[in-house]
Design a protein around this motif. Structure first.
Motif, PDB file in Angstrom:
ATOM      1  N   MET A   1       0.851  -1.197   0.000  1.00  0.00           N
ATOM      2  CA  MET A   1       0.000   0.000   0.000  1.00  0.00           C
ATOM      3  C   MET A   1       0.881   1.239   0.000  1.00  0.00           C
ATOM      4  SD  MET A   1      -3.003   1.057   2.713  1.00  0.00           S
ATOM      5  CE  MET A   1      -1.872   1.639   3.986  1.00  0.00           C
ATOM      6  N   LYS A   2       0.517   2.217  -0.816  1.00  0.00           N
ATOM      7  CA  LYS A   2       1.318   3.426  -0.896  1.00  0.00           C
ATOM      8  C   LYS A   2       1.221   4.218   0.399  1.00  0.00           C
ATOM      9  CE  LYS A   2      -2.195   6.443  -2.965  1.00  0.00           C
ATOM     10  NZ  LYS A   2      -2.538   7.289  -4.122  1.00  0.00           N
ATOM     11  N   PRO A   3       2.264   4.991   0.740  1.00  0.00           N
ATOM     12  CA  PRO A   3       2.214   5.799   1.964  1.00  0.00           C
ATOM     13  C   PRO A   3       1.033   6.773   1.923  1.00  0.00           C
ATOM     14  CG  PRO A   3       4.437   5.727   1.050  1.00  0.00           C
ATOM     15  CD  PRO A   3       3.534   5.131   0.021  1.00  0.00           C
ATOM     16  N   LEU A   4       0.429   6.965   3.092  1.00  0.00           N
ATOM     17  CA  LEU A   4      -0.710   7.875   3.164  1.00  0.00           C
ATOM     18  C   LEU A   4      -0.231   9.317   3.233  1.00  0.00           C
ATOM     19  CD1 LEU A   4      -3.008   5.953   5.669  1.00  0.00           C
ATOM     20  CD2 LEU A   4      -3.270   6.138   3.194  1.00  0.00           C
ATOM     21  N   ASP A   5      -0.957  10.171   2.563  1.00  0.00           N
ATOM     22  CA  ASP A   5      -0.660  11.607   2.538  1.00  0.00           C
ATOM     23  C   ASP A   5      -1.099  12.219   3.870  1.00  0.00           C
ATOM     24  OD1 ASP A   5      -0.619  14.371   2.120  1.00  0.00           O
ATOM     25  OD2 ASP A   5      -1.258  14.206   0.037  1.00  0.00           O
ATOM     26  N   TRP A   6      -0.159  12.881   4.580  1.00  0.00           N
ATOM     27  CA  TRP A   6      -0.506  13.507   5.853  1.00  0.00           C
ATOM     28  C   TRP A   6      -1.610  14.544   5.701  1.00  0.00           C
ATOM     29  CZ3 TRP A   6      -1.540  13.803  10.572  1.00  0.00           C
ATOM     30  CH2 TRP A   6      -1.644  15.018  11.235  1.00  0.00           C
ATOM     31  N   ASN A   7      -1.634  15.251   4.567  1.00  0.00           N
ATOM     32  CA  ASN A   7      -2.681  16.246   4.360  1.00  0.00           C
ATOM     33  C   ASN A   7      -4.063  15.603   4.372  1.00  0.00           C
ATOM     34  OD1 ASN A   7      -1.076  18.571   4.135  1.00  0.00           O
ATOM     35  ND2 ASN A   7      -0.567  18.078   2.003  1.00  0.00           N
ATOM     36  N   LEU A   8      -4.150  14.380   3.815  1.00  0.00           N
ATOM     37  CA  LEU A   8      -5.430  13.674   3.832  1.00  0.00           C
ATOM     38  C   LEU A   8      -5.779  13.228   5.248  1.00  0.00           C
ATOM     39  CD1 LEU A   8      -5.177  11.470   0.603  1.00  0.00           C
ATOM     40  CD2 LEU A   8      -5.884  13.854   0.837  1.00  0.00           C
ATOM     41  N   ALA A  41     -10.651  11.231  -1.166  1.00  0.00           N
ATOM     42  CA  ALA A  41      -9.394  10.647  -1.637  1.00  0.00           C
ATOM     43  C   ALA A  41      -8.831   9.676  -0.603  1.00  0.00           C
ATOM     44  CB  ALA A  41      -8.381  11.753  -1.939  1.00  0.00           C
ATOM     45  N   LEU A  42      -8.918  10.022   0.675  1.00  0.00           N
ATOM     46  CA  LEU A  42      -8.429   9.121   1.724  1.00  0.00           C
ATOM     47  C   LEU A  42      -9.267   7.849   1.762  1.00  0.00           C
ATOM     48  CD1 LEU A  42      -6.495   8.606   4.086  1.00  0.00           C
ATOM     49  CD2 LEU A  42      -8.125   9.807   5.565  1.00  0.00           C
ATOM     50  N   GLU A  43     -10.581   7.989   1.635  1.00  0.00           N
ATOM     51  CA  GLU A  43     -11.439   6.808   1.616  1.00  0.00           C
ATOM     52  C   GLU A  43     -11.115   5.928   0.412  1.00  0.00           C
ATOM     53  OE1 GLU A  43     -15.540   8.047   3.897  1.00  0.00           O
ATOM     54  OE2 GLU A  43     -15.317   8.720   1.819  1.00  0.00           O
ATOM     55  N   ALA A  44     -10.791   6.552  -0.723  1.00  0.00           N
ATOM     56  CA  ALA A  44     -10.429   5.784  -1.913  1.00  0.00           C
ATOM     57  C   ALA A  44      -9.095   5.068  -1.722  1.00  0.00           C
ATOM     58  CB  ALA A  44     -10.374   6.709  -3.134  1.00  0.00           C
ATOM     59  N   ASP A  45      -8.128   5.775  -1.112  1.00  0.00           N
ATOM     60  CA  ASP A  45      -6.822   5.150  -0.877  1.00  0.00           C
ATOM     61  C   ASP A  45      -6.945   3.942   0.052  1.00  0.00           C
ATOM     62  OD1 ASP A  45      -5.575   6.946  -2.504  1.00  0.00           O
ATOM     63  OD2 ASP A  45      -4.712   8.162  -0.900  1.00  0.00           O
ATOM     64  N   LEU A  46      -7.797   4.071   1.066  1.00  0.00           N
ATOM     65  CA  LEU A  46      -7.952   2.999   2.050  1.00  0.00           C
ATOM     66  C   LEU A  46      -9.005   1.973   1.628  1.00  0.00           C
ATOM     67  CD1 LEU A  46      -7.915   5.122   5.335  1.00  0.00           C
ATOM     68  CD2 LEU A  46      -6.057   3.719   4.429  1.00  0.00           C
ATOM     69  N   ASP A  47      -9.824   2.347   0.641  1.00  0.00           N
ATOM     70  CA  ASP A  47     -10.912   1.487   0.160  1.00  0.00           C
ATOM     71  C   ASP A  47     -11.896   1.148   1.279  1.00  0.00           C
ATOM     72  OD1 ASP A  47     -12.369   0.130  -1.743  1.00  0.00           O
ATOM     73  OD2 ASP A  47     -11.321  -1.772  -1.442  1.00  0.00           O
TER      74      ASP A  47
END
Length: 300
Positions: A1-8, A41-47
């Motif tokens: 999994m790609k690193p999460l963006d702190w801004n998100l 975008a965060l919900e999409a990254d985490l699914d």
């Protein structure tokens, strides 16, 4: 999994903590559409879904609650750095919501709010006056002043000294009607009832005031309304001592009945307990309420 963006993550933390996109957008100096896109975008990254959207309100899902636990330390660290840079607790900002009964909100909290404003003038404090228990899991309030212990996982409760309720009437009512001699006489003296009336009547009977629900002629689900009826000379009511002490022209009736012991709890959600603004407000509430409700002499 790609690193999460702190801004998100920061966008999620602010929205979850403040309970609305508009408040979080103001806190982060973002537009609401930009913040909404970051949450999506965060919900999409985490699914996963992090919020339930019910009408205009946002509520954390179970996954969102877990993520808040993980992000709160990052959020508090960032806030602590900001406070350290300013070097003054008076710069502490944001919003804190406090839920309490209507009588506490009207009679007890104003003096405490004055101290909060003095010590943290940049804080916004919202008072939710309701006799229903606020749902802290759904962020209906940040801190609740309750008369029952917390009964759900994730809630932290601080037990304060118990307070007491006694029976009161207006001075004018006493001049016209005298003082009831005992619980039986009190039951015939125009006692004003509170919802749930069946439960209230059962409690009155248990302490020596023999009343059925059908015996009450004045009722209200509002403590303020009941107390105003008492001040207007319409009858007798049980009231917390710290409320009655702030009300002129009422008399505590010297009845040979046991005091009505009422516990006092400060309750917050575990996810908010380390927030500097929550800690400050809870500290002030704890100190001021303990001072207000300390047991006093029973002499009239």
């Amino acid at each position: 999994m790609k690193p999460l963006d702190w801004n998100l993550l920061r966008a999620f933390h602010a929205t979850a903590t403040l309970g609305s996109l508009s408040a979080a957008a103001r806190r982060l100096a973002l537009t609401q559409p930009t913040l909404s896109r970051q949450i999506l975008a965060l919900e999409a990254d985490l699914d996963v879904a992090l919020f339930e959207r019910i009408g205009r309100k946002l509520f954390l899902t179970s996954t969102g609650s877990v993520l808040l636990e993980h992000t709160k330390l990052m959020g508090e660290a960032a806030e602590a750095v900001s406070l350290s840079a300013v070097g003054d607790v008076q710069a502490l900002g944001g919003r804190v919501s406090i839920s309490a009964t209507d009588t506490y909100s009207a009679y007890v909290l104003p003096d405490i709010l004055a101290r909060i404003r003095l010590e943290a003038p940049q804080l916004t404090v919202m008072v939710l006056a309701s006799n229903d228990l606020s749902d802290l899991h759904r962020r209906e309030a940040d801190i609740a002043i309750r008369h029952v212990a917390p009964d759900r996982d994730g809630l932290l409760g601080q037990r304060l000294p118990d307070t007491e309720a006694h029976f009161y009437a207006s001075n004018e009512w006493v001049r016209q009607n005298g003082i009831p001699a005992d619980g039986t006489a009190l039951a015939r003296s125009g006692l004003i009832g509170m919802d749930d009336i069946d439960q209230f009547a059962a409690y009155m009977s248990a302490i020596g005031v023999p009343m059925a629900a059908s015996d009450f002629r004045l009722l209200s689900n509002s403590g303020i309304a009941v107390w105003q009826m008492v001040q207007n000379g319409l009858g007798i009511a049980a009231m917390l001592r710290e409320v009655a002490d702030r009300t002129p022209e009422v008399t505590r009736l010297p009845l040979d009945l046991p005091p009505i012991v009422v516990p006092v709890w400060l309750v917050t959600h575990r996810g908010l307990a380390s927030s500097p603004r929550i800690r400050l407000v809870q500290k002030i509430l704890s100190e001021e309420l303990a001072h207000t409700i300390q047991p006093r002499s029973s002499a009239l």
